[in-house]
Design a protein around this motif. Structure first.
Motif, PDB file in Angstrom:
ATOM      1  N   GLY A  35      -4.413   3.786 -16.277  1.00  0.00           N
ATOM      2  CA  GLY A  35      -3.317   2.822 -16.247  1.00  0.00           C
ATOM      3  C   GLY A  35      -3.776   1.391 -16.176  1.00  0.00           C
ATOM      4  N   CYS A  36      -5.086   1.155 -16.286  1.00  0.00           N
ATOM      5  CA  CYS A  36      -5.581  -0.228 -16.283  1.00  0.00           C
ATOM      6  C   CYS A  36      -5.354  -0.852 -17.656  1.00  0.00           C
ATOM      7  CB  CYS A  36      -7.062  -0.272 -15.922  1.00  0.00           C
ATOM      8  SG  CYS A  36      -8.186   0.178 -17.276  1.00  0.00           S
ATOM      9  N   LEU A 227      -8.410   1.648  -6.527  1.00  0.00           N
ATOM     10  CA  LEU A 227      -7.871   0.303  -6.297  1.00  0.00           C
ATOM     11  C   LEU A 227      -6.361   0.283  -6.457  1.00  0.00           C
ATOM     12  CD1 LEU A 227     -10.406  -2.035  -8.152  1.00  0.00           C
ATOM     13  CD2 LEU A 227      -9.827  -2.132  -5.721  1.00  0.00           C
ATOM     14  N   LYS A 228      -5.884   0.883  -7.532  1.00  0.00           N
ATOM     15  CA  LYS A 228      -4.447   0.895  -7.797  1.00  0.00           C
ATOM     16  C   LYS A 228      -3.694   1.611  -6.677  1.00  0.00           C
ATOM     17  CE  LYS A 228      -3.106   1.835 -12.023  1.00  0.00           C
ATOM     18  NZ  LYS A 228      -2.352   0.637 -12.423  1.00  0.00           N
ATOM     19  N   ASP A 229      -4.267   2.693  -6.177  1.00  0.00           N
ATOM     20  CA  ASP A 229      -3.604   3.456  -5.118  1.00  0.00           C
ATOM     21  C   ASP A 229      -3.600   2.708  -3.786  1.00  0.00           C
ATOM     22  OD1 ASP A 229      -3.115   5.479  -6.910  1.00  0.00           O
ATOM     23  OD2 ASP A 229      -4.767   6.768  -6.229  1.00  0.00           O
ATOM     24  N   ARG A 230      -4.726   2.070  -3.451  1.00  0.00           N
ATOM     25  CA  ARG A 230      -4.842   1.417  -2.142  1.00  0.00           C
ATOM     26  C   ARG A 230      -3.998   0.156  -2.044  1.00  0.00           C
ATOM     27  NH1 ARG A 230     -10.050   2.977  -2.936  1.00  0.00           N
ATOM     28  NH2 ARG A 230     -10.826   0.918  -3.540  1.00  0.00           N
ATOM     29  N   TYR A 231      -3.876  -0.575  -3.142  1.00  0.00           N
ATOM     30  CA  TYR A 231      -3.239  -1.892  -3.062  1.00  0.00           C
ATOM     31  C   TYR A 231      -1.974  -2.016  -3.913  1.00  0.00           C
ATOM     32  CZ  TYR A 231      -7.677  -3.050  -0.886  1.00  0.00           C
ATOM     33  OH  TYR A 231      -8.779  -3.066  -0.059  1.00  0.00           O
ATOM     34  N   ASN A 232      -1.669  -0.985  -4.688  1.00  0.00           N
ATOM     35  CA  ASN A 232      -0.481  -1.012  -5.542  1.00  0.00           C
ATOM     36  C   ASN A 232      -0.490  -2.245  -6.448  1.00  0.00           C
ATOM     37  OD1 ASN A 232       1.966  -0.076  -6.598  1.00  0.00           O
ATOM     38  ND2 ASN A 232       3.166  -1.277  -5.122  1.00  0.00           N
TER      39      ASN A 232
END
Length: 377
Positions: A35-36, A227-232
């Protein structure tokens, strides 16, 4: 390859559409899996002939200044246009804000100077950070080296108002694997975690050798997903080399052979003018059909036709002796070649060709005396 080179002028860069598309498919997979958003860093590869193809796979492009931003704006139809510069000039900024969706600032001074104009143009604004985490030995390529002018340190964020800032950006790698990114991210999260919880996006910069054989692709995917999961947040990555790595070549002709302790072949292509990274990195570019010095029967130093004593490409060996008129094909010549070449000594610039998927050859551009003259007065 030799049959293609035989049909090309010399010197000439030529890029294979098939090889470029192979890299693009892998980068598109990274986008799909994580999803990046992947951007082309034009500083490595600006062959805009292929921008429509790149635009069909990637999410946009990133620029280092107004002219690269304009090039992306002119030839990209659907992707995002990002820009970072160590400092923007007053005379350029309104044009930049008009065509770039993301503008990244290198200092709070620059942010405060251009803040109102950038936000009025509806730009998403970011700050480049310096994680102070060096993962390489060469200071010339290390934005985290002591005294670096690139990026804002964590201690310089204290007391600053981040209202209007939607993202952060760092770029610390150079031709490195995912382990270097992992070490850098650890430093970023240790020093900038409070700010990561305030932003909408994080740009991981370039220097990721994603399309190189043996690169730890799975590790990169896990780092991005984490990264996406930890910081949305939305995650961007902007490789330059990885887009066009091993897709391009440079054909050159032997124009003389001399001897001074070893045989020296003088080519119509110059390291100083046509492949400057050979001197700046430095590195020895691959040469099709050759070996290491003295590995094969006939060894030659290959040099360019300029007056610079150090205009030397490298030392190579061959199964057969070289002769005047032979064509040689250097690899790894799509990246940091066309974007950095020059006309020192009045050297002609190499032509540029595209090798289409059906193996037809298109000479995209030729250069002549006027291209040399127009840069002078």
């Amino acid at each position: 390859m030799a049959q293609i080179a035989a049909k090309l002028p010399s010197p000439c860069y030529f890029v294979f559409e098939e090889l470029l598309e192979k890299n693009l498919r892998l980068l598109a997979k990274l986008q799909q899996d994580t999803g990046c958003k992947v951007l082309l860093a034009q500083k490595a590869f600006s062959m805009f002939y292929f921008y429509p193809l790149i635009d069909s796979y990637l999410s946009g492009m990133t620029a280092s200044g107004l002219y690269e931003a304009r090039l992306a704006h002119e030839y990209m139809k659907k992707g995002e246009n990002h820009i970072f510069s160590p400092a923007y000039q007053e005379k350029d900024f309104d044009q930049i804000a008009a065509i770039c969706q993301h503008v990244v600032f290198n200092s709070f001074n620059q942010w405060h100077k251009f803040k109102e104009r950038a936000l009025a143009a509806k730009c998403q604004c970011g700050l480049r950070i310096n994680p102070e985490c060096s993962t390489q030995e060469h200071s010339i390529y290390d934005p985290c080296a002591v005294g670096s002018r690139l990026g804002i340190r964590a201690k310089d964020f204290i007391g600053q108002d981040l209202c209007g800032i939607s993202g952060l950006h760092f770029h610390t790698l150079c031709e490195q694997d995912a382990d270097a990114l992992s070490a850098t991210l650890k430093a970023v999260e240790e020093k900038f975690a409070p700010y990561l919880r305030q932003i909408k996006w994080l740009n991981l910069g370039g220097g990721h050798h994603i399309t190189r054989q043996g690169y730890d692709f799975a590790k990169l995917e896990n780092l991005i997903i984490g990264l996406k999961d930890r910081y949305n947040i939305e995650v961007y990555i902007e490789p330059g080399e990885a887009v066009a790595l091993n897709t391009g070549f440079l054909v050159a002709i032997v124009i003389d052979i001399v001897e001074n302790g070893r045989k020296i072949a003088i080519l119509d292509a110059s390291a100083a003018c046509h492949m400057p990274d050979v001197i700046e990195m430095p590195y020895r570019p691959p040469l099709l059909g050759s070996g290491e010095p003295d590995e094969k029967k006939y060894t030659y130093i290959l040099g360019g036709p300029t007056c610079l004593a150090g205009d030397v490409i490298g030392t190579y060996s061959f199964d057969q002796p070289l002769k005047v008129g032979d064509k040689l094909i250097f690899g790894d010549m799509a990246i940091y070649s066309m974007v950095k070449n020059n006309t020192f000594n009045g050297m002609p610039l190499p032509a540029i060709a595209a090798i289409k998927n059906d193996e037809t050859i298109e000479i995209v551009k030729k250069f002549g005396y006027e291209d040399f003259k127009m840069r002078l007065s």
